[in-house]
Scaffold this active site. Structure first.
Site, PDB file in Angstrom:
ATOM      1  N   PHE A  50       0.924  -1.201  -0.030  1.00 51.59           N
ATOM      2  CA  PHE A  50       0.081   0.026   0.022  1.00 51.59           C
ATOM      3  C   PHE A  50       0.865   1.381   0.004  1.00 51.59           C
ATOM      4  CE2 PHE A  50      -2.203   2.708   3.484  1.00 51.59           C
ATOM      5  CZ  PHE A  50      -2.796   3.561   2.516  1.00 51.59           C
TER       6      PHE A  50
ATOM      7  N   THR B 173       5.993   2.640  12.823  1.00 59.56           N
ATOM      8  CA  THR B 173       4.477   3.010  13.208  1.00 59.56           C
ATOM      9  C   THR B 173       4.495   3.537  14.465  1.00 59.56           C
ATOM     10  OG1 THR B 173       2.603   1.679  13.696  1.00 59.56           O
ATOM     11  CG2 THR B 173       4.545   0.689  14.113  1.00 59.56           C
ATOM     12  N   ASP B 174       3.214   4.152  14.684  1.00 60.35           N
ATOM     13  CA  ASP B 174       3.046   4.774  16.041  1.00 60.35           C
ATOM     14  C   ASP B 174       2.887   3.670  16.999  1.00 60.35           C
ATOM     15  OD1 ASP B 174       0.588   4.102  15.022  1.00 60.35           O
ATOM     16  OD2 ASP B 174      -0.286   6.023  15.377  1.00 60.35           O
ATOM     17  N   GLU B 175       2.730   2.466  16.723  1.00 63.48           N
ATOM     18  CA  GLU B 175       2.044   1.540  17.396  1.00 63.48           C
ATOM     19  C   GLU B 175       3.236   1.034  18.332  1.00 63.48           C
ATOM     20  OE1 GLU B 175      -0.568  -1.558  16.180  1.00 63.48           O
ATOM     21  OE2 GLU B 175      -1.396  -0.524  14.742  1.00 63.48           O
TER      22      GLU B 175
ATOM     23  N   TYR C 127       2.270  -7.435  16.118  1.00 66.32           N
ATOM     24  CA  TYR C 127       3.023  -6.442  15.062  1.00 66.32           C
ATOM     25  C   TYR C 127       3.654  -5.488  15.697  1.00 66.32           C
ATOM     26  CZ  TYR C 127       2.687  -2.559  11.991  1.00 66.32           C
ATOM     27  OH  TYR C 127       2.991  -1.522  11.039  1.00 66.32           O
TER      28      TYR C 127
ATOM     29  N   ASN D   8      -2.116   5.922  11.422  1.00 70.87           N
ATOM     30  CA  ASN D   8      -2.881   5.079  10.541  1.00 70.87           C
ATOM     31  C   ASN D   8      -2.775   5.770   9.180  1.00 70.87           C
ATOM     32  OD1 ASN D   8      -3.537   3.784  13.139  1.00 70.87           O
ATOM     33  ND2 ASN D   8      -4.894   2.740  11.675  1.00 70.87           N
TER      34      ASN D   8
ATOM     35  N   ASP E  45     -14.475  -7.791  20.249  1.00 67.66           N
ATOM     36  CA  ASP E  45     -13.347  -6.910  20.078  1.00 67.66           C
ATOM     37  C   ASP E  45     -12.017  -7.414  19.830  1.00 67.66           C
ATOM     38  OD1 ASP E  45     -12.001  -4.139  20.350  1.00 67.66           O
ATOM     39  OD2 ASP E  45     -12.379  -3.931  22.343  1.00 67.66           O
ATOM     40  N   ARG E  46     -10.989  -6.834  19.178  1.00 68.06           N
ATOM     41  CA  ARG E  46      -9.590  -7.235  19.180  1.00 68.06           C
ATOM     42  C   ARG E  46      -8.967  -7.537  20.513  1.00 68.06           C
ATOM     43  NH1 ARG E  46      -5.843  -3.377  15.711  1.00 68.06           N
ATOM     44  NH2 ARG E  46      -6.791  -4.391  13.701  1.00 68.06           N
TER      45      ARG E  46
ATOM     46  N   LYS F 241       7.706  -4.575  15.074  1.00 66.50           N
ATOM     47  CA  LYS F 241       8.122  -3.245  14.664  1.00 66.50           C
ATOM     48  C   LYS F 241       9.142  -2.696  15.815  1.00 66.50           C
ATOM     49  CE  LYS F 241       7.311  -1.447  11.324  1.00 66.50           C
ATOM     50  NZ  LYS F 241       7.879  -1.445   9.763  1.00 66.50           N
TER      51      LYS F 241
ATOM     52  N   THR G 279       3.793 -11.096  -1.142  1.00 64.15           N
ATOM     53  CA  THR G 279       2.960 -12.034  -0.379  1.00 64.15           C
ATOM     54  C   THR G 279       1.592 -11.566  -0.621  1.00 64.15           C
ATOM     55  OG1 THR G 279       2.765 -10.026   1.444  1.00 64.15           O
ATOM     56  CG2 THR G 279       4.637 -11.439   1.705  1.00 64.15           C
TER      57      THR G 279
ATOM     58  N   ARG H  26      -7.954   6.649  16.261  1.00 65.48           N
ATOM     59  CA  ARG H  26      -6.681   6.463  15.516  1.00 65.48           C
ATOM     60  C   ARG H  26      -6.506   7.854  14.795  1.00 65.48           C
ATOM     61  NH1 ARG H  26      -6.461   2.512  18.150  1.00 65.48           N
ATOM     62  NH2 ARG H  26      -6.045   0.472  17.484  1.00 65.48           N
TER      63      ARG H  26
END
Ligand code: NAD
Ligand code: DAU
Length: 375
Positions: free
Chosen positions: A15, A136-138, A162, A191, A293-294, A166, A38, A226
Protein backbone atom coordinates in the site's frame (compact mmCIF):
# COMPACT_ATOMS: atom_id res chain seq x y z
CA UNK A 1 14.10 14.71 -3.08
CA UNK A 2 15.64 17.33 -5.31
CA UNK A 3 18.28 15.65 -7.52
CA UNK A 4 17.80 12.25 -9.16
CA UNK A 5 18.80 9.17 -7.17
CA UNK A 6 18.74 5.41 -7.34
CA UNK A 7 16.68 4.08 -4.43
CA UNK A 8 16.39 0.50 -3.20
CA UNK A 9 12.82 0.29 -1.95
CA UNK A 10 11.58 -2.76 -0.05
CA UNK A 11 7.87 -3.58 0.00
CA UNK A 12 7.21 -1.27 -2.94
CA UNK A 13 4.26 -3.35 -4.18
CA UNK A 14 2.31 -2.84 -0.93
CA UNK A 15 0.00 0.00 0.00
CA UNK A 16 2.37 2.76 1.15
CA UNK A 17 5.39 1.43 -0.73
CA UNK A 18 3.61 1.53 -4.10
CA UNK A 19 2.38 5.08 -3.46
CA UNK A 20 5.97 6.05 -2.65
CA UNK A 21 7.39 4.26 -5.72
CA UNK A 22 4.90 6.03 -8.01
CA UNK A 23 5.86 9.39 -6.57
CA UNK A 24 9.62 8.66 -6.72
CA UNK A 25 9.34 7.62 -10.38
CA UNK A 26 7.28 10.74 -11.14
CA UNK A 27 10.12 12.81 -9.64
CA UNK A 28 12.64 11.17 -12.00
CA UNK A 29 14.33 8.80 -9.55
CA UNK A 30 15.40 5.28 -10.45
CA UNK A 31 13.79 2.66 -8.23
CA UNK A 32 14.89 -0.91 -7.54
CA UNK A 33 11.78 -2.38 -5.93
CA UNK A 34 12.35 -5.54 -3.86
CA UNK A 35 9.09 -7.18 -2.84
CA UNK A 36 8.19 -10.78 -2.02
CA UNK A 37 4.62 -10.29 -3.33
CA UNK A 38 2.93 -11.79 -0.29
CA UNK A 39 -0.87 -11.59 -0.13
CA UNK A 40 -0.42 -7.82 0.49
CA UNK A 41 1.86 -7.13 -2.47
CA UNK A 42 0.21 -6.31 -5.77
CA UNK A 43 1.91 -5.43 -9.05
CA UNK A 44 -1.45 -4.02 -10.16
CA UNK A 45 -0.61 -1.00 -7.96
CA UNK A 46 2.33 -0.31 -10.29
CA UNK A 47 0.69 -0.96 -13.66
CA UNK A 48 1.06 2.71 -14.66
CA UNK A 49 4.88 2.36 -14.55
CA UNK A 50 5.02 -1.18 -15.95
CA UNK A 51 7.19 -0.25 -18.90
CA UNK A 52 9.11 2.60 -17.27
CA UNK A 53 12.83 1.75 -17.48
CA UNK A 54 13.45 3.63 -14.22
CA UNK A 55 11.42 1.02 -12.30
CA UNK A 56 13.23 -2.27 -11.78
CA UNK A 57 10.98 -4.75 -10.00
CA UNK A 58 12.61 -7.73 -8.27
CA UNK A 59 10.42 -10.38 -6.69
CA UNK A 60 12.35 -11.58 -3.66
CA UNK A 61 12.53 -11.75 0.11
CA UNK A 62 14.32 -9.24 2.33
CA UNK A 63 15.62 -12.24 4.25
CA UNK A 64 17.59 -13.36 1.18
CA UNK A 65 20.93 -11.78 2.07
CA UNK A 66 22.69 -12.82 -1.14
CA UNK A 67 19.95 -11.20 -3.20
CA UNK A 68 20.03 -7.98 -1.17
CA UNK A 69 23.83 -7.79 -1.44
CA UNK A 70 23.68 -8.41 -5.19
CA UNK A 71 21.07 -5.67 -5.69
CA UNK A 72 23.18 -3.21 -3.72
CA UNK A 73 26.39 -3.95 -5.63
CA UNK A 74 24.67 -4.01 -9.03
CA UNK A 75 22.58 -0.86 -8.66
CA UNK A 76 24.59 1.36 -6.26
CA UNK A 77 21.61 3.02 -4.57
CA UNK A 78 22.12 6.20 -2.59
CA UNK A 79 19.35 5.18 -0.21
CA UNK A 80 17.42 2.18 1.06
CA UNK A 81 13.81 2.93 1.97
CA UNK A 82 12.49 0.01 3.98
CA UNK A 83 8.71 -0.52 3.86
CA UNK A 84 8.54 -4.33 3.63
CA UNK A 85 6.70 -5.78 6.60
CA UNK A 86 3.81 -7.87 7.73
CA UNK A 87 1.49 -5.01 8.62
CA UNK A 88 -1.91 -6.21 9.86
CA UNK A 89 -2.47 -6.37 13.63
CA UNK A 90 -5.28 -8.98 13.44
CA UNK A 91 -3.09 -11.31 11.37
CA UNK A 92 -0.28 -10.88 13.89
CA UNK A 93 -2.65 -12.08 16.63
CA UNK A 94 -3.77 -15.08 14.56
CA UNK A 95 -0.23 -16.02 13.43
CA UNK A 96 2.73 -14.02 14.81
CA UNK A 97 5.55 -16.06 13.28
CA UNK A 98 5.65 -14.39 9.88
CA UNK A 99 5.83 -11.02 11.68
CA UNK A 100 8.99 -11.99 13.54
CA UNK A 101 10.56 -13.43 10.38
CA UNK A 102 9.92 -10.45 8.13
CA UNK A 103 9.82 -7.51 10.51
CA UNK A 104 12.70 -8.49 12.79
CA UNK A 105 14.89 -10.99 10.89
CA UNK A 106 14.25 -9.21 7.59
CA UNK A 107 15.29 -5.84 8.98
CA UNK A 108 18.39 -7.47 10.49
CA UNK A 109 19.30 -8.94 7.10
CA UNK A 110 18.89 -5.57 5.42
CA UNK A 111 20.95 -3.80 8.07
CA UNK A 112 23.83 -6.26 7.72
CA UNK A 113 23.83 -5.93 3.94
CA UNK A 114 23.46 -2.14 4.15
CA UNK A 115 26.40 -1.85 6.53
CA UNK A 116 28.71 -3.91 4.30
CA UNK A 117 27.63 -1.87 1.28
CA UNK A 118 28.04 1.45 3.10
CA UNK A 119 31.53 0.55 4.27
CA UNK A 120 32.50 -0.35 0.70
CA UNK A 121 31.55 3.11 -0.63
CA UNK A 122 33.99 5.89 -1.47
CA UNK A 123 33.95 8.76 1.08
CA UNK A 124 31.80 11.04 -1.06
CA UNK A 125 29.14 8.38 -1.72
CA UNK A 126 29.17 7.53 1.98
CA UNK A 127 28.25 11.10 2.82
CA UNK A 128 25.07 10.88 0.78
CA UNK A 129 23.96 7.36 1.73
CA UNK A 130 20.83 6.89 3.90
CA UNK A 131 18.88 3.93 5.31
CA UNK A 132 15.31 4.97 6.09
CA UNK A 133 13.29 2.60 8.24
CA UNK A 134 9.52 3.10 7.93
CA UNK A 135 7.86 2.35 11.25
CA UNK A 136 4.67 2.91 13.16
CA UNK A 137 3.17 4.80 16.09
CA UNK A 138 2.02 1.43 17.51
CA UNK A 139 5.47 0.96 19.07
CA UNK A 140 4.41 3.53 21.73
CA UNK A 141 1.44 1.48 22.94
CA UNK A 142 -1.87 3.04 23.87
CA UNK A 143 -3.11 6.41 25.20
CA UNK A 144 -5.86 7.34 27.65
CA UNK A 145 -8.24 10.09 26.45
CA UNK A 146 -6.40 12.92 28.27
CA UNK A 147 -2.84 11.74 27.55
CA UNK A 148 -0.63 13.95 25.39
CA UNK A 149 0.10 12.64 21.89
CA UNK A 150 3.09 10.37 21.22
CA UNK A 151 6.32 12.31 20.74
CA UNK A 152 9.75 11.00 19.76
CA UNK A 153 10.80 10.49 23.40
CA UNK A 154 7.65 8.59 24.44
CA UNK A 155 8.85 5.23 25.86
CA UNK A 156 8.19 2.19 23.72
CA UNK A 157 5.36 -0.05 25.01
CA UNK A 158 4.18 -2.25 22.12
CA UNK A 159 1.05 -4.29 22.79
CA UNK A 160 0.41 -6.54 19.78
CA UNK A 161 2.78 -9.03 18.14
CA UNK A 162 2.87 -6.68 15.15
CA UNK A 163 3.79 -3.67 17.30
CA UNK A 164 6.39 -5.70 19.21
CA UNK A 165 8.02 -6.84 15.96
CA UNK A 166 8.17 -3.27 14.65
CA UNK A 167 9.54 -2.02 17.98
CA UNK A 168 12.26 -4.69 17.81
CA UNK A 169 13.16 -3.64 14.28
CA UNK A 170 13.38 0.02 15.37
CA UNK A 171 15.78 -1.00 18.14
CA UNK A 172 17.98 -2.86 15.65
CA UNK A 173 18.16 0.23 13.44
CA UNK A 174 19.04 2.36 16.46
CA UNK A 175 21.83 -0.05 17.41
CA UNK A 176 23.25 -0.05 13.87
CA UNK A 177 23.47 3.74 13.98
CA UNK A 178 25.04 3.81 17.41
CA UNK A 179 27.47 0.91 17.03
CA UNK A 180 28.34 0.83 13.34
CA UNK A 181 27.59 4.46 12.42
CA UNK A 182 25.18 3.37 9.71
CA UNK A 183 23.48 6.60 8.51
CA UNK A 184 19.94 5.48 9.29
CA UNK A 185 16.76 7.32 10.26
CA UNK A 186 13.36 6.13 11.49
CA UNK A 187 9.87 7.46 10.85
CA UNK A 188 7.00 6.46 13.16
CA UNK A 189 3.73 7.18 11.43
CA UNK A 190 0.07 6.97 12.37
CA UNK A 191 -2.74 5.18 10.45
CA UNK A 192 -2.57 5.69 6.72
CA UNK A 193 -5.48 5.52 4.29
CA UNK A 194 -5.88 6.14 0.56
CA UNK A 195 -5.57 4.42 -2.82
CA UNK A 196 -4.20 0.84 -3.04
CA UNK A 197 -4.82 -0.07 0.62
CA UNK A 198 -5.58 -3.78 0.94
CA UNK A 199 -9.19 -4.26 2.13
CA UNK A 200 -8.27 -6.06 5.34
CA UNK A 201 -7.75 -2.63 6.98
CA UNK A 202 -10.63 -0.60 8.43
CA UNK A 203 -11.45 1.96 5.73
CA UNK A 204 -11.22 -0.14 2.54
CA UNK A 205 -12.88 -3.10 4.29
CA UNK A 206 -15.85 -0.91 5.21
CA UNK A 207 -16.10 0.47 1.65
CA UNK A 208 -15.96 -3.00 0.13
CA UNK A 209 -18.51 -4.50 2.52
CA UNK A 210 -20.89 -1.55 2.24
CA UNK A 211 -20.88 -1.78 -1.57
CA UNK A 212 -21.80 -5.46 -1.30
CA UNK A 213 -24.44 -4.92 1.40
CA UNK A 214 -22.43 -6.96 3.90
CA UNK A 215 -22.19 -6.21 7.66
CA UNK A 216 -19.72 -3.47 8.66
CA UNK A 217 -17.88 -5.12 11.58
CA UNK A 218 -17.04 -2.57 14.28
CA UNK A 219 -14.82 -4.05 17.00
CA UNK A 220 -15.99 -3.58 20.60
CA UNK A 221 -17.71 -0.25 21.22
CA UNK A 222 -16.12 1.48 18.20
CA UNK A 223 -14.74 4.26 20.40
CA UNK A 224 -11.07 3.44 19.79
CA UNK A 225 -9.29 6.45 18.34
CA UNK A 226 -6.78 6.53 15.49
CA UNK A 227 -4.92 9.52 14.01
CA UNK A 228 -5.48 9.33 10.24
CA UNK A 229 -3.02 10.45 7.56
CA UNK A 230 -3.60 10.38 3.80
CA UNK A 231 -0.98 8.12 2.25
CA UNK A 232 0.60 10.68 -0.07
CA UNK A 233 1.24 12.90 2.97
CA UNK A 234 3.19 10.02 4.51
CA UNK A 235 5.18 9.78 1.27
CA UNK A 236 6.10 13.48 1.33
CA UNK A 237 7.16 13.10 4.97
CA UNK A 238 9.47 10.21 4.05
CA UNK A 239 10.99 12.26 1.23
CA UNK A 240 11.56 15.18 3.63
CA UNK A 241 13.32 12.91 6.12
CA UNK A 242 15.44 11.30 3.39
CA UNK A 243 16.51 14.66 2.12
CA UNK A 244 16.99 16.72 5.27
CA UNK A 245 16.57 14.47 8.31
CA UNK A 246 19.37 14.19 10.86
CA UNK A 247 21.13 10.83 10.87
CA UNK A 248 20.15 8.72 13.88
CA UNK A 249 16.98 10.71 14.54
CA UNK A 250 13.41 9.50 14.57
CA UNK A 251 10.51 11.57 13.25
CA UNK A 252 6.88 11.09 14.22
CA UNK A 253 4.47 11.58 11.32
CA UNK A 254 0.75 12.18 11.70
CA UNK A 255 -2.09 14.24 10.31
CA UNK A 256 -3.63 15.61 13.50
CA UNK A 257 -6.86 13.80 12.58
CA UNK A 258 -7.98 11.87 15.64
CA UNK A 259 -11.25 10.07 14.98
CA UNK A 260 -13.17 7.31 16.78
CA UNK A 261 -13.61 4.23 14.60
CA UNK A 262 -17.39 4.52 14.67
CA UNK A 263 -17.18 8.11 13.39
CA UNK A 264 -14.88 6.96 10.58
CA UNK A 265 -17.32 4.21 9.57
CA UNK A 266 -20.29 6.59 9.72
CA UNK A 267 -18.43 9.09 7.53
CA UNK A 268 -17.61 6.38 4.98
CA UNK A 269 -21.31 5.42 4.97
CA UNK A 270 -22.42 9.03 4.47
CA UNK A 271 -20.01 9.44 1.53
CA UNK A 272 -21.33 6.25 -0.05
CA UNK A 273 -24.94 7.42 0.45
CA UNK A 274 -23.98 10.59 -1.43
CA UNK A 275 -21.89 8.99 -4.19
CA UNK A 276 -24.07 5.87 -4.69
CA UNK A 277 -27.57 7.23 -4.01
CA UNK A 278 -29.22 4.44 -6.05
CA UNK A 279 -27.67 1.61 -4.05
CA UNK A 280 -30.22 -0.75 -2.47
CA UNK A 281 -28.17 -0.48 0.75
CA UNK A 282 -28.79 3.26 1.38
CA UNK A 283 -28.52 4.29 4.17
CA UNK A 284 -25.29 2.28 4.41
CA UNK A 285 -25.10 2.98 8.15
CA UNK A 286 -27.79 0.33 8.68
CA UNK A 287 -25.10 -2.28 7.91
CA UNK A 288 -23.00 -1.39 11.00
CA UNK A 289 -22.62 -4.46 13.24
CA UNK A 290 -20.79 -4.57 16.57
CA UNK A 291 -18.53 -7.62 16.83
CA UNK A 292 -16.18 -9.04 19.41
CA UNK A 293 -13.25 -6.76 20.15
CA UNK A 294 -9.63 -7.28 19.08
CA UNK A 295 -7.66 -8.87 21.97
CA UNK A 296 -5.41 -6.28 23.61
CA UNK A 297 -6.96 -3.57 21.44
CA UNK A 298 -5.10 -0.27 21.81
CA UNK A 299 -7.60 2.40 22.80
CA UNK A 300 -6.09 5.52 21.32
CA UNK A 301 -3.19 6.64 19.13
CA UNK A 302 -2.27 10.28 18.52
CA UNK A 303 0.90 11.73 17.01
CA UNK A 304 2.72 14.88 17.99
CA UNK A 305 4.27 15.82 14.64
CA UNK A 306 5.87 19.10 15.76
CA UNK A 307 9.43 17.88 15.23
CA UNK A 308 9.09 17.03 11.52
CA UNK A 309 6.97 20.15 11.00
CA UNK A 310 9.37 22.58 12.65
CA UNK A 311 12.71 20.99 11.69
CA UNK A 312 11.91 19.82 8.17
CA UNK A 313 9.01 22.08 7.21
CA UNK A 314 6.73 19.13 6.44
CA UNK A 315 2.96 19.56 6.69
CA UNK A 316 0.10 17.29 5.70
CA UNK A 317 -1.68 18.57 2.60
CA UNK A 318 -4.96 16.67 3.04
CA UNK A 319 -7.55 17.10 5.75
CA UNK A 320 -9.38 13.95 6.81
CA UNK A 321 -12.50 15.16 4.98
CA UNK A 322 -10.75 15.78 1.63
CA UNK A 323 -8.61 12.63 1.93
CA UNK A 324 -11.51 10.35 2.80
CA UNK A 325 -13.62 11.66 -0.06
CA UNK A 326 -10.74 11.03 -2.50
CA UNK A 327 -10.29 7.56 -1.04
CA UNK A 328 -13.94 6.50 -1.32
CA UNK A 329 -14.05 7.90 -4.85
CA UNK A 330 -10.87 5.99 -5.76
CA UNK A 331 -12.35 2.66 -4.63
CA UNK A 332 -15.58 3.39 -6.52
CA UNK A 333 -13.54 4.14 -9.65
CA UNK A 334 -11.43 0.95 -9.37
CA UNK A 335 -13.76 -2.07 -9.13
CA UNK A 336 -11.30 -4.18 -11.16
CA UNK A 337 -8.51 -3.52 -8.65
CA UNK A 338 -10.84 -4.62 -5.83
CA UNK A 339 -12.00 -7.75 -7.70
CA UNK A 340 -8.39 -8.68 -8.33
CA UNK A 341 -7.25 -8.42 -4.69
CA UNK A 342 -10.31 -9.97 -3.08
CA UNK A 343 -10.23 -13.34 -4.79
CA UNK A 344 -8.91 -16.55 -3.21
CA UNK A 345 -6.88 -16.14 -0.03
CA UNK A 346 -8.63 -12.89 0.91
CA UNK A 347 -11.94 -14.73 1.37
CA UNK A 348 -10.18 -17.31 3.54
CA UNK A 349 -8.85 -14.56 5.85
CA UNK A 350 -12.20 -12.78 6.09
CA UNK A 351 -13.95 -16.02 7.01
CA UNK A 352 -11.43 -16.82 9.74
CA UNK A 353 -11.23 -13.33 11.24
CA UNK A 354 -14.89 -12.38 11.26
CA UNK A 355 -16.58 -15.77 11.77
CA UNK A 356 -14.68 -16.11 15.07
CA UNK A 357 -15.87 -12.66 16.15
CA UNK A 358 -19.54 -12.91 15.27
CA UNK A 359 -20.04 -16.52 16.37
CA UNK A 360 -18.31 -16.03 19.71
CA UNK A 361 -20.76 -13.74 21.47
CA UNK A 362 -19.13 -14.63 24.78
CA UNK A 363 -16.00 -16.52 25.80
CA UNK A 364 -12.43 -16.41 24.59
CA UNK A 365 -11.52 -15.01 21.25
CA UNK A 366 -9.95 -17.65 19.03
CA UNK A 367 -8.86 -17.40 15.44
CA UNK A 368 -7.23 -20.35 13.72
CA UNK A 369 -3.68 -19.43 12.68
CA UNK A 370 -3.23 -18.06 9.19
CA UNK A 371 0.25 -17.72 7.76
CA UNK A 372 0.38 -13.98 7.11
CA UNK A 373 2.97 -14.20 4.37
CA UNK A 374 1.12 -16.90 2.42
CA UNK A 375 -0.83 -16.01 -0.74
P1 NAD B 1 1.40 -3.65 3.23
O1 NAD B 1 1.07 -4.85 4.04
O2 NAD B 1 0.35 -3.05 2.38
O3 NAD B 1 2.64 -3.96 2.28
C1 NAD B 1 3.76 -4.67 2.70
C2 NAD B 1 4.58 -5.03 1.46
O4 NAD B 1 5.76 -5.72 1.91
C3 NAD B 1 3.85 -5.98 0.50
O5 NAD B 1 4.03 -5.56 -0.82
C4 NAD B 1 4.52 -7.32 0.74
O6 NAD B 1 4.52 -8.17 -0.41
C5 NAD B 1 5.93 -6.91 1.13
N1 NAD B 1 6.61 -7.90 1.95
C6 NAD B 1 6.13 -8.53 3.06
N2 NAD B 1 7.05 -9.40 3.54
C7 NAD B 1 8.14 -9.30 2.75
C8 NAD B 1 9.41 -9.92 2.75
N3 NAD B 1 9.75 -10.83 3.67
N4 NAD B 1 10.31 -9.58 1.78
C9 NAD B 1 9.96 -8.65 0.83
N5 NAD B 1 8.77 -8.04 0.77
C10 NAD B 1 7.87 -8.36 1.73
O7 NAD B 1 1.98 -2.59 4.27
P2 NAD B 1 1.80 -1.01 4.31
O8 NAD B 1 0.53 -0.69 5.00
O9 NAD B 1 2.07 -0.45 2.97
O10 NAD B 1 2.99 -0.64 5.32
C11 NAD B 1 4.30 -0.40 4.83
C12 NAD B 1 5.22 -0.09 5.99
O11 NAD B 1 4.73 1.05 6.68
C13 NAD B 1 5.29 -1.20 7.02
O12 NAD B 1 6.60 -1.28 7.49
C14 NAD B 1 4.36 -0.74 8.14
O13 NAD B 1 4.77 -1.25 9.38
C15 NAD B 1 4.53 0.75 8.06
N6 NAD B 1 3.40 1.57 8.49
C16 NAD B 1 2.14 1.34 8.01
C17 NAD B 1 1.09 2.16 8.39
C18 NAD B 1 -0.32 1.95 7.86
O14 NAD B 1 -1.24 2.60 8.34
N7 NAD B 1 -0.54 1.09 6.87
C19 NAD B 1 1.32 3.21 9.28
C20 NAD B 1 2.62 3.41 9.79
C21 NAD B 1 3.65 2.59 9.36
O1 DAU C 1 -1.10 3.16 13.65
C1 DAU C 1 -0.40 2.71 12.54
C2 DAU C 1 -0.87 1.33 12.18
O2 DAU C 1 -2.18 1.47 11.62
C3 DAU C 1 0.05 0.60 11.20
O3 DAU C 1 1.30 0.41 11.80
C4 DAU C 1 -0.55 -0.75 10.80
O4 DAU C 1 0.27 -1.37 9.81
C5 DAU C 1 -1.93 -0.51 10.22
O5 DAU C 1 -2.55 -1.74 9.92
C6 DAU C 1 -2.80 0.28 11.21
O6 DAU C 1 -3.12 -0.53 12.38
P1 DAU C 1 -4.58 -0.55 13.03
O7 DAU C 1 -4.75 -1.80 13.77
O8 DAU C 1 -4.87 0.73 13.73
O9 DAU C 1 -5.44 -0.54 11.66
P2 DAU C 1 -6.76 -1.34 11.20
O10 DAU C 1 -7.20 -0.74 9.90
O11 DAU C 1 -6.58 -2.82 11.26
O12 DAU C 1 -7.81 -0.93 12.32
C7 DAU C 1 -8.12 0.43 12.59
C8 DAU C 1 -9.07 0.45 13.76
O13 DAU C 1 -10.33 -0.11 13.34
C9 DAU C 1 -8.62 -0.39 14.93
O14 DAU C 1 -8.99 0.26 16.14
C10 DAU C 1 -9.39 -1.70 14.78
C11 DAU C 1 -10.68 -1.26 14.12
N1 DAU C 1 -11.31 -2.24 13.22
C12 DAU C 1 -10.54 -2.79 12.25
C13 DAU C 1 -11.06 -3.70 11.37
C14 DAU C 1 -10.22 -4.33 10.30
C15 DAU C 1 -12.66 -2.53 13.34
O15 DAU C 1 -13.37 -2.01 14.21
N2 DAU C 1 -13.18 -3.44 12.46
C16 DAU C 1 -12.45 -4.05 11.50
O16 DAU C 1 -13.01 -4.89 10.74
Amino acid sequence: MSSHHTLLITGGAGFIGSNFVLSAIAQGHRVVNLDALTYAGNLGNLSSIESNPNHIFVQGNINDRDLVERLLSEHHPSAIVHFAAESHVDRSIAGPEAFLKTNIDGTFTLLRAARAYYESLAPEARMGFRFLHVSTDEVYGTLAPEDPAFHEKTPYAPNSPYAASKAASDMLVRAWVHTYKLPALITNCSNNYGPFQFPEKLIPLMILNALAGKPLPVYGDGQQVRDWLFVTDHCTAISAVLENGQIGETYNVGGGNQRANLDVVNTVCALLDELRPDSPFVPHGQLITYVQDRPGHDRRYAIDARKIESELGWHAAESFETGLRKTVQWYLNHPDWLDNVTSGAYQQWVTKNYAARTEAATGDYAVAPVEAGAK
